[in-house]
Design a protein around this motif. Sequence first.
Motif, PDB file in Angstrom:
ATOM      1  N   ASN A  94       0.742  -1.255  -0.097  1.00 53.93           N
ATOM      2  CA  ASN A  94      -0.042   0.097   0.085  1.00 53.93           C
ATOM      3  C   ASN A  94       0.912   1.220  -0.102  1.00 53.93           C
ATOM      4  O   ASN A  94       0.421   2.417   0.266  1.00 53.93           O
ATOM      5  N   LYS A  95       2.057   1.107   0.035  1.00 53.39           N
ATOM      6  CA  LYS A  95       2.935   2.415  -0.187  1.00 53.39           C
ATOM      7  C   LYS A  95       3.521   2.611  -1.706  1.00 53.39           C
ATOM      8  O   LYS A  95       4.116   1.516  -2.157  1.00 53.39           O
ATOM      9  N   PHE A  96       3.206   3.772  -2.223  1.00 59.14           N
ATOM     10  CA  PHE A  96       3.561   3.821  -3.637  1.00 59.14           C
ATOM     11  C   PHE A  96       4.910   4.114  -3.827  1.00 59.14           C
ATOM     12  O   PHE A  96       5.667   5.015  -2.947  1.00 59.14           O
TER      13      PHE A  96
ATOM     14  N   ASN B  13      13.266  -5.122  -9.424  1.00 57.61           N
ATOM     15  CA  ASN B  13      12.288  -6.191  -9.173  1.00 57.61           C
ATOM     16  C   ASN B  13      11.165  -6.297 -10.061  1.00 57.61           C
ATOM     17  O   ASN B  13      10.876  -7.356 -10.266  1.00 57.61           O
ATOM     18  N   ILE B  14      10.566  -5.228 -10.076  1.00 56.97           N
ATOM     19  CA  ILE B  14       9.376  -5.086 -11.028  1.00 56.97           C
ATOM     20  C   ILE B  14       9.587  -5.556 -12.545  1.00 56.97           C
ATOM     21  O   ILE B  14       8.921  -6.342 -13.013  1.00 56.97           O
TER      22      ILE B  14
ATOM     23  N   GLY C 137       5.098  -9.546  -4.731  1.00 54.32           N
ATOM     24  CA  GLY C 137       4.798  -8.558  -3.651  1.00 54.32           C
ATOM     25  C   GLY C 137       4.855  -7.181  -4.170  1.00 54.32           C
ATOM     26  O   GLY C 137       4.783  -6.286  -3.434  1.00 54.32           O
ATOM     27  N   TYR C 138       4.990  -6.906  -5.404  1.00 53.82           N
ATOM     28  CA  TYR C 138       4.799  -5.549  -5.991  1.00 53.82           C
ATOM     29  C   TYR C 138       3.626  -5.542  -6.709  1.00 53.82           C
ATOM     30  O   TYR C 138       3.017  -6.418  -7.516  1.00 53.82           O
ATOM     31  N   GLU C 139       2.748  -4.446  -6.726  1.00 55.02           N
ATOM     32  CA  GLU C 139       1.571  -4.082  -7.402  1.00 55.02           C
ATOM     33  C   GLU C 139       1.641  -3.079  -8.443  1.00 55.02           C
ATOM     34  O   GLU C 139       1.970  -1.851  -8.021  1.00 55.02           O
ATOM     35  N   ILE C 140       1.395  -3.398  -9.656  1.00 52.97           N
ATOM     36  CA  ILE C 140       1.352  -2.277 -10.662  1.00 52.97           C
ATOM     37  C   ILE C 140      -0.292  -1.864 -10.789  1.00 52.97           C
ATOM     38  O   ILE C 140      -1.065  -2.391 -11.010  1.00 52.97           O
ATOM     39  N   THR C 141      -0.161  -0.628 -10.669  1.00 52.80           N
ATOM     40  CA  THR C 141      -1.366   0.187 -10.385  1.00 52.80           C
ATOM     41  C   THR C 141      -1.754   0.872 -11.717  1.00 52.80           C
ATOM     42  O   THR C 141      -2.750   0.931 -12.175  1.00 52.80           O
TER      43      THR C 141
END
Lengths: 246, 481
Positions: free
Chosen positions: A13-15, A45-46, A52-56
């Motif tokens: 939840n942290k950008f 990493n992305i 564990g990373y979310e691309i929004t």
Amino acid sequence: MLEIKNLHAKVENKFILNGINLNIKPGEIHAIMGKNGSGKSTLSNIITGKDGYEITQGDIKYKNESITEWNPEKRSLHGIFMSFQYPVVMPGVNNTYFLKAALNAKRKYNGQKELDAARFLKIIKEKLQDLKMDSSYLQRAVNDGFSGGEKKRNEILQMLTLEPSLSILDETDSGLDIDALKIISDGVNRYKSPDRSFLIITHYQRLLEYIEPDIVHVLIDGEIVKSGDKKLALKLEEKGYGWLEK
Amino acid sequence: MSNEQQIIESNLNKDYEYGFVTDIESETLPPGLNENVIRTISKKKDEPRWLLDWRLKSLKRWKKMKKPGWGKISYPEINYQSISYFSEPKKKQLSSLDEVDPQLLETYNKLGIPLDEQKMLNGIAVDAVFDSVSVATTFKDELKKAGVVFCSFSDAVKNYPKLIQKYLGTVIPSSDNYFAALNSAVFTDGSFVYIPKGVRCPMELSTYFRINEAKTGQFERTLIIADEGSHVSYLEGCTAPMRDENQLHAAVVELVAHKDATIKYSTVQNWYPGDPKTGKGGIYNFVTKRGTCLGQNSRISWTQVETGSAITWKYPSCILKGDNSVGEFYSVAVTNNFQQADTGTKMIHIGKNTKSTIISKGISAGKGQQTYRGEVKIMKNAENSRNFSQCDSILIGDKCGAHTFPYIEVKNPTAKMEHEATTSNIGEDQLFYCSQRGISIDDAVSMIVNGFCKEVFNELPMEFAVEATKLMEVTLEGSVG
């Protein structure tokens, strides 16, 4: 080779990334510089697909294909390689075995015949010499008991063996003495070719004296605030990042 | 990650590779346990009076005993009256392989243990126990030349009664524990090895156990005697067909090493672990294994790879009586899905300058629960004794468990003890590192686990090490999601 458009991403939840745009063409070397916590490692990493990373928002294209849904294995098999900032220790897993498994996984994926031990060893021994590594290294467990320099050389050895199209060097220069830095840079420079691209992530311009970048980007708070040629790196070295911060 | 999900699904649906039943006519005693059953078994085997008496005495003891409750395992009460205690293929005791029921040979082939000349090339002599009767023993002649005795337990009772009478129950008395007492009463067959003075056994000796008949327990007994200055390496492999009901396996293995003798005992246990989704069925493996280093400078080494069984309860142990004797225990145990294992060792130091080493590697996945339980005891007169223990556990997923219970008792102040223990998860970092290099999750898990087990696998004879590595792959496939 790699085209990143308006990439926004968050962790827990942290950008961390707030609209990255990056276009690396075949044969180009790009450097990303930034302070700790600027999002450099998140970006690598992305690109490699770590969990564990979310691309929004936004997209990552590699060789004109969107790869955001690909798992890390597939990205690797298609030629994306990352030299880890902190190479992972695998106790009891023989280095030769690991390298051979990785190379053969790739060969198999590309419909090539898997290499037998003898042919593999021949290939690997040449690369070892290029990086001035002792062959006793092959008997050791992956990164187990390796010094900082040995670990980084090991990463580059893996790169030379797997022959990726896009290589991300994540703080490969940290913890290296000048000799090791030269050896690794020589390895990378020899590997350079018109159809191979590099993304070099670093704090310092020191590495860029040895591996000359085409474009240097400055990353601050998950945004590329400035891009320029290699002179930008020198300016950063001189002035720090303060003058670019809002 | 739908791709990984698929791998997991396909592996969950994967059958137990050895889950076939051989359709052979066999003679099976009706279920039940009483004096008459024991008398029948003894009579069928044409045993001497003293052995029958020993069995009956064991039965009496067993009836007074209670099942041990200290293990960290849970299972429904076993109804010993519903088990059949004897089963044998109808045509039996043959002298050459040509006479062996072809279906039986087929079974062995499926297991990948051809009882033929190929084994000779591998330098392995096989004594195969199919249900309860030893079917064929190979390479007897070559062993005979070396003076080595390697035969079924029943044959040994007939041909070497003095040796059996002298050693039977000396390492593990029938009163030792509940399952040993049960075995002593009803054991049907097993293997016997005698290595004469100064002889180095010319080949690896190997036994394959397999439980075939439904509702039969397997109660085999192994006795290995290494006389002064001799050397033997013994391999034991176990598989069982897939069945819904639980089957009981309660074996006893006794080893005796005289002065300067070495016994190396390796086990790869792959009994049916039960249904991976429901936990139904599977083998209950309650085994007592112990060796005595009787003479000076003797050495007993246990190596085990335990990947199967619904329940594993075993503690291969060493009694270090002789001065300068050495005991070793190398273990890899895997519990996946609903498997439970409570395993470890005991090292009892009695003689001076005795030395023991314990290396235990536990791997838990799925809902598997695993316990290392080990006891090191240094007795009063065991001057300058040393023990080194290392217990490492790896957890795969978050529904499994690993537990370590080391017991240490030191009665001599000159003793040196070292104990190390670690528990770790298969790290996401390790998996990511592997997949960043194009290595699949399954291959990565097997690579990491095999690396973790290396110290133990190195102790296995080459052929077994390869098998063990493969078994680990099959057992853990799809365990990471």
